[in-house]
Design an enzyme around this catalytic site. Structure first.
Site, PDB file in Angstrom:
ATOM      1  N   ASN A  32       0.392  -1.072  -0.171  1.00 18.16           N
ATOM      2  CA  ASN A  32       0.108  -0.287   0.435  1.00 18.16           C
ATOM      3  C   ASN A  32       0.652   1.488  -0.005  1.00 18.16           C
ATOM      4  O   ASN A  32       0.243   2.545   0.475  1.00 18.16           O
ATOM      5  CB  ASN A  32      -0.650   0.073   1.026  1.00 18.16           C
ATOM      6  CG  ASN A  32      -0.378   0.347   2.443  1.00 18.16           C
ATOM      7  OD1 ASN A  32       1.126  -0.377   2.539  1.00 18.16           O
ATOM      8  ND2 ASN A  32      -0.703  -0.134   3.702  1.00 18.16           N
ATOM      9  N   THR A 144      12.085 -10.793  14.094  1.00 15.49           N
ATOM     10  CA  THR A 144      12.956  -9.716  14.632  1.00 15.49           C
ATOM     11  C   THR A 144      14.126  -9.908  15.776  1.00 15.49           C
ATOM     12  O   THR A 144      13.288 -10.436  16.586  1.00 15.49           O
ATOM     13  CB  THR A 144      13.204  -8.129  14.680  1.00 15.49           C
ATOM     14  OG1 THR A 144      14.346  -7.343  15.094  1.00 15.49           O
ATOM     15  CG2 THR A 144      12.432  -7.778  16.255  1.00 15.49           C
ATOM     16  N   SER A 179      12.112  -1.482  21.621  1.00 15.10           N
ATOM     17  CA  SER A 179      11.158  -0.632  21.050  1.00 15.10           C
ATOM     18  C   SER A 179       9.348  -1.024  20.938  1.00 15.10           C
ATOM     19  O   SER A 179       9.547  -1.525  21.435  1.00 15.10           O
ATOM     20  CB  SER A 179      11.761   0.080  20.271  1.00 15.10           C
ATOM     21  OG  SER A 179      11.446  -0.560  18.530  1.00 15.10           O
ATOM     22  N   TYR A 181       7.811  -1.013  18.238  1.00 12.57           N
ATOM     23  CA  TYR A 181       8.280  -1.893  16.346  1.00 12.57           C
ATOM     24  C   TYR A 181       8.407  -3.049  17.174  1.00 12.57           C
ATOM     25  O   TYR A 181       7.801  -4.108  16.624  1.00 12.57           O
ATOM     26  CB  TYR A 181       8.828  -1.209  15.604  1.00 12.57           C
ATOM     27  CG  TYR A 181       9.982  -2.907  15.466  1.00 12.57           C
ATOM     28  CD1 TYR A 181       9.023  -2.887  14.218  1.00 12.57           C
ATOM     29  CD2 TYR A 181      10.923  -2.965  15.394  1.00 12.57           C
ATOM     30  CE1 TYR A 181       9.747  -3.684  13.084  1.00 12.57           C
ATOM     31  CE2 TYR A 181      11.526  -3.791  14.432  1.00 12.57           C
ATOM     32  CZ  TYR A 181      11.110  -4.199  13.941  1.00 12.57           C
ATOM     33  OH  TYR A 181      10.998  -4.881  12.742  1.00 12.57           O
ATOM     34  N   HIS A 182       9.276  -3.228  18.058  1.00  9.39           N
ATOM     35  CA  HIS A 182      10.581  -4.793  18.904  1.00  9.39           C
ATOM     36  C   HIS A 182       9.631  -5.329  19.425  1.00  9.39           C
ATOM     37  O   HIS A 182       9.363  -6.397  18.907  1.00  9.39           O
ATOM     38  CB  HIS A 182      11.336  -4.513  19.512  1.00  9.39           C
ATOM     39  CG  HIS A 182      12.909  -4.107  18.280  1.00  9.39           C
ATOM     40  ND1 HIS A 182      13.440  -2.754  18.699  1.00  9.39           N
ATOM     41  CD2 HIS A 182      13.002  -4.224  17.314  1.00  9.39           C
ATOM     42  CE1 HIS A 182      14.263  -2.624  17.596  1.00  9.39           C
ATOM     43  NE2 HIS A 182      14.487  -3.927  16.958  1.00  9.39           N
ATOM     44  N   LYS A 185       6.828  -7.376  17.069  1.00 12.38           N
ATOM     45  CA  LYS A 185       6.774  -8.613  17.314  1.00 12.38           C
ATOM     46  C   LYS A 185       6.996  -9.530  17.709  1.00 12.38           C
ATOM     47  O   LYS A 185       6.711 -10.651  17.137  1.00 12.38           O
ATOM     48  CB  LYS A 185       8.725  -8.565  16.618  1.00 12.38           C
ATOM     49  CG  LYS A 185       8.566  -7.576  14.781  1.00 12.38           C
ATOM     50  CD  LYS A 185       7.929  -7.428  13.850  1.00 12.38           C
ATOM     51  CE  LYS A 185       8.405  -6.973  12.576  1.00 12.38           C
ATOM     52  NZ  LYS A 185       8.023  -7.678  11.733  1.00 12.38           N
ATOM     53  N   GLU A 328      17.963   1.883  25.363  1.00 14.20           N
ATOM     54  CA  GLU A 328      19.461   0.624  25.702  1.00 14.20           C
ATOM     55  C   GLU A 328      20.411   0.320  26.130  1.00 14.20           C
ATOM     56  O   GLU A 328      20.656   1.388  26.668  1.00 14.20           O
ATOM     57  CB  GLU A 328      19.200   0.317  23.912  1.00 14.20           C
ATOM     58  CG  GLU A 328      19.784   0.981  23.790  1.00 14.20           C
ATOM     59  CD  GLU A 328      20.753   0.748  22.279  1.00 14.20           C
ATOM     60  OE1 GLU A 328      19.903   0.552  21.470  1.00 14.20           O
ATOM     61  OE2 GLU A 328      21.306   1.702  21.414  1.00 14.20           O
TER      62      GLU A 328
HETATM   63  N1  USQ Z   1      22.830   2.452  16.032  1.00 18.41           N
HETATM   64  C1  USQ Z   1      24.061   3.988  16.514  1.00 18.41           C
HETATM   65  N2  USQ Z   1      23.842   4.711  15.414  1.00 18.41           N
HETATM   66  C2  USQ Z   1      22.963   5.437  14.045  1.00 18.41           C
HETATM   67  C3  USQ Z   1      22.082   4.279  14.794  1.00 18.41           C
HETATM   68  C4  USQ Z   1      21.775   3.257  14.956  1.00 18.41           C
HETATM   69  O1  USQ Z   1      24.717   3.463  17.825  1.00 18.41           O
HETATM   70  O2  USQ Z   1      23.081   6.479  13.740  1.00 18.41           O
HETATM   71  C5  USQ Z   1      22.297   1.425  17.177  1.00 18.41           C
HETATM   72  C6  USQ Z   1      21.187   1.380  17.883  1.00 18.41           C
HETATM   73  O3  USQ Z   1      20.935   2.924  19.261  1.00 18.41           O
HETATM   74  C7  USQ Z   1      20.959   0.371  17.899  1.00 18.41           C
HETATM   75  C8  USQ Z   1      22.115  -0.785  16.868  1.00 18.41           C
HETATM   76  O4  USQ Z   1      22.611   0.103  16.323  1.00 18.41           O
HETATM   77  O5  USQ Z   1      21.757  -0.049  19.091  1.00 18.41           O
HETATM   78  C9  USQ Z   1      20.819  -1.218  16.019  1.00 18.41           C
HETATM   79  O6  USQ Z   1      20.138   0.238  14.994  1.00 18.41           O
HETATM   80  P1  USQ Z   1      19.140   0.270  13.857  1.00 18.41           P
HETATM   81  O7  USQ Z   1      18.997   1.243  13.436  1.00 18.41           O
HETATM   82  O8  USQ Z   1      20.789  -0.003  12.254  1.00 18.41           O
HETATM   83  O9  USQ Z   1      18.392  -1.328  13.855  1.00 18.41           O
HETATM   84  P2  USQ Z   1      16.913  -1.524  14.920  1.00 18.41           P
HETATM   85  O10 USQ Z   1      16.226  -0.240  14.736  1.00 18.41           O
HETATM   86  O11 USQ Z   1      17.386  -2.268  15.804  1.00 18.41           O
HETATM   87  O12 USQ Z   1      16.207  -1.920  14.063  1.00 18.41           O
HETATM   88  C10 USQ Z   1      16.774  -2.689  12.233  1.00 18.41           C
HETATM   89  C11 USQ Z   1      15.607  -2.822  11.605  1.00 18.41           C
HETATM   90  C12 USQ Z   1      13.881  -3.869  11.562  1.00 18.41           C
HETATM   91  C13 USQ Z   1      15.146  -4.000  12.073  1.00 18.41           C
HETATM   92  C14 USQ Z   1      16.077  -4.525  13.072  1.00 18.41           C
HETATM   93  C15 USQ Z   1      17.160  -5.945  14.146  1.00 18.41           C
HETATM   94  O13 USQ Z   1      14.836  -1.309  11.926  1.00 18.41           O
HETATM   95  O14 USQ Z   1      13.040  -4.130  11.293  1.00 18.41           O
HETATM   96  O15 USQ Z   1      13.886  -5.497  12.565  1.00 18.41           O
HETATM   97  O16 USQ Z   1      17.368  -3.693  12.811  1.00 18.41           O
HETATM   98  S1  USQ Z   1      17.496  -5.962  14.915  1.00 18.41           S
HETATM   99  O17 USQ Z   1      18.027  -4.358  15.292  1.00 18.41           O
HETATM  100  O18 USQ Z   1      18.086  -7.723  15.463  1.00 18.41           O
HETATM  101  O19 USQ Z   1      16.564  -5.839  15.946  1.00 18.41           O
END
Ligand code: USQ
Length: 389
Positions: A32, A144, A179, A181-182, A185, A328
């Site tokens: 969509n 996730t 979050s 979001y998480h 899931k 976190e």
């Molecule tokens: N982070 C930084 N600097 C940044 C962006 C992020 O240090 O500029 C850190 C965040 O604090 C976090 C980690 O990197 O600790 C991951 O953040 P992210 O924005 O890369 O990912 P996240 O928000 O966890 O979500 C993304 C996707 C989501 C998926 C998830 C997998 O958007 O759809 O489900 O990654 S996981 O992270 O394994 O849950």
């Protein structure tokens, strides 16, 4: 085999469609375009140009010689999903049509509600449409790794054996997300597990890590690009770091930067999702796969991007720790299992440094666009300030 991709217009959906087309599957897709709209709402855009769907579908048909039958609509609308299911009768369905951004879900109450209702309702709709119309369908649902959080013990794949007060059981591994979001899931996973118990639906619940990359080997030219987001709401860690280096912004580990996550390339993401399709669970099984290649700290990724950028351009990128907008753990134990996909045949397509180099080279061709988006890259969405009514 008839394969339906819900969320086919997205970052992973569009790349997955191409992987499956190259293998000759009959493809059906639904979307969509809400991600396009929400990205525009935060003043951002995909760095790689993504044409409107009609043009995309034409390029797809030209290149792969076979069209995707496309349905425009919202999976959270049960009538829409039932109609699609009745027409397609899919053998397998991928559910990639959920709100995917943790920061988006934390902007405020409106976004938290959209995430909770959109994600949970779409999965419940899928459960009922499968049971009523096509109970043999294989549901491949994107969850996730963030569902598990960062516990101070090893993480298994979905379930674990526990002994407590002298008694033993096999139970779902505890979920502890960080979050809305998480958490959405997590709730989806619970609902899928229960649906499997009720009606023996065949389900693969994919606990995916953070995906990075500009391309896959199928994406042969610019008409076939998938989207690539770098802003603070829709961009994810490694993709953002590469774009920050290319646009002259500092690379931003949040807080101490010692938070660890599982990562995998877009190429590996769509390969793993294809393996999940081709090596399905048993009839009536609910299967959980942890889908990532390696886990890294955010600091390690920042250093790798800095090094790769120097090698490609001869220039220095700056790493600047910024105050963590999230709530976190910034230093923690992390050791999740990820054996099942390997046992099913997954082998990583590359190694981190080479993958990062390729992203930087691709982004240099779109440096102007990265620079144009500079204003929306630095973090603004603060978990502690998520707004109410
Ligand atoms: N982070 C930084 N600097 C940044 C962006 C992020 O240090 O500029 C850190 C965040 O604090 C976090 C980690 O990197 O600790 C991951 O953040 P992210 O924005 O890369 O990912 P996240 O928000 O966890 O979500 C993304 C996707 C989501 C998926 C998830 C997998 O958007 O759809 O489900 O990654 S996981 O992270 O394994 O849950």
């Amino acid at each position: 085999m008839r394969v339906l991709i819900l969320g086919v217009d997205g970052y992973i959906g569009w790349a997955l469609a191409q992987k499956l087309a190259a293998k000759g599957y009959d493809l059906y897709g639904a979307d969509n375009f809400i991600t396009r709209k929400r990205v525009r709402e935060v003043g951002s855009d995909s760095v790689l140009p993504v044409p409107q769907i009609s043009k995309r579908l034409l390029s797809f048909k030209d290149h792969y010689g076979k069209a995707i039958k496309f349905f425009r609509g919202n999976v959270a609308d049960p009538e829409f999903l039932y109609k699609v299911f009745k027409e397609v009768k899919p053998d397998a369905v991928y559910h990639l049509a959920e709100q995917r951004s943790a920061p988006y879900s934390m902007i405020g109450l409106k976004q938290a509600n959209e995430t909770m209702t959109g994600n949970l309702v779409s999965t419940i709709n899928l459960i009922y449409a499968s049971k009523d119309i096509n109970p043999d369908v294989h549901i491949i649902k994107l969850g996730t790794m963030g569902e598990y959080g960062t516990p101070n013990i090893d993480i298994t794949e979905g379930f674990f054996d526990v002994e407590f007060r002298g008694r033993k059981d096999t139970l779902p591994f505890p979920r502890n997300a960080s979050s809305w979001y998480h958490w959405s899931k997590v709730h989806d996973s619970n609902n899928l597990m229960f649906a499997n118990r009720l009606w023996k639906l065949k389900i693969t619940d994919v606990m995916q890590g953070v995906v990075y990359g500009t391309a896959t080997k199928e994406i042969a030219h610019s008409n076939l690009y998938t989207r690539f987001d770098i802003d603070e709401v829709w961009g994810t860690a490694l993709n953002r770091f590469a774009a920050q280096a290319v646009s002259g912004l500092p690379i931003t580990p949040y807080g101490k930067g010692d938070q660890k996550r599982g990562f995998l390339s877009l190429e590996d993401s769509v390969s793993c999702l294809t393996i999940a399709l081709e090596k399905p669970p048993n009839e009536g099984e609910y299967r959980v796969l942890n889908q990532f290649d390696q886990y890294y700290s955010v600091n390690y990724l920042a250093r790798t991007v800095k090094e790769a950028y120097k090698e490609v351009t001869g220039n220095d990128a700056r790493i600047e720790h910024v105050e963590n907008p999230r709530i976190e753990a910034e230093e923690h134990y992390y050791n999740p299992d990820h054996d099942k996909l390997h046992n099913l045949g997954y082998r990583p397509s590359g190694e981190l440094k080479g993958d990062v180099t390729k992203i930087i080279e691709d982004l240099i061709e779109h440096r102007e666009k990265c620079i144009e988006l500079k204003e929306v890259v630095m973090p603004k969405t603060l978990w502690r300030k998520s707004s109410g009514l």
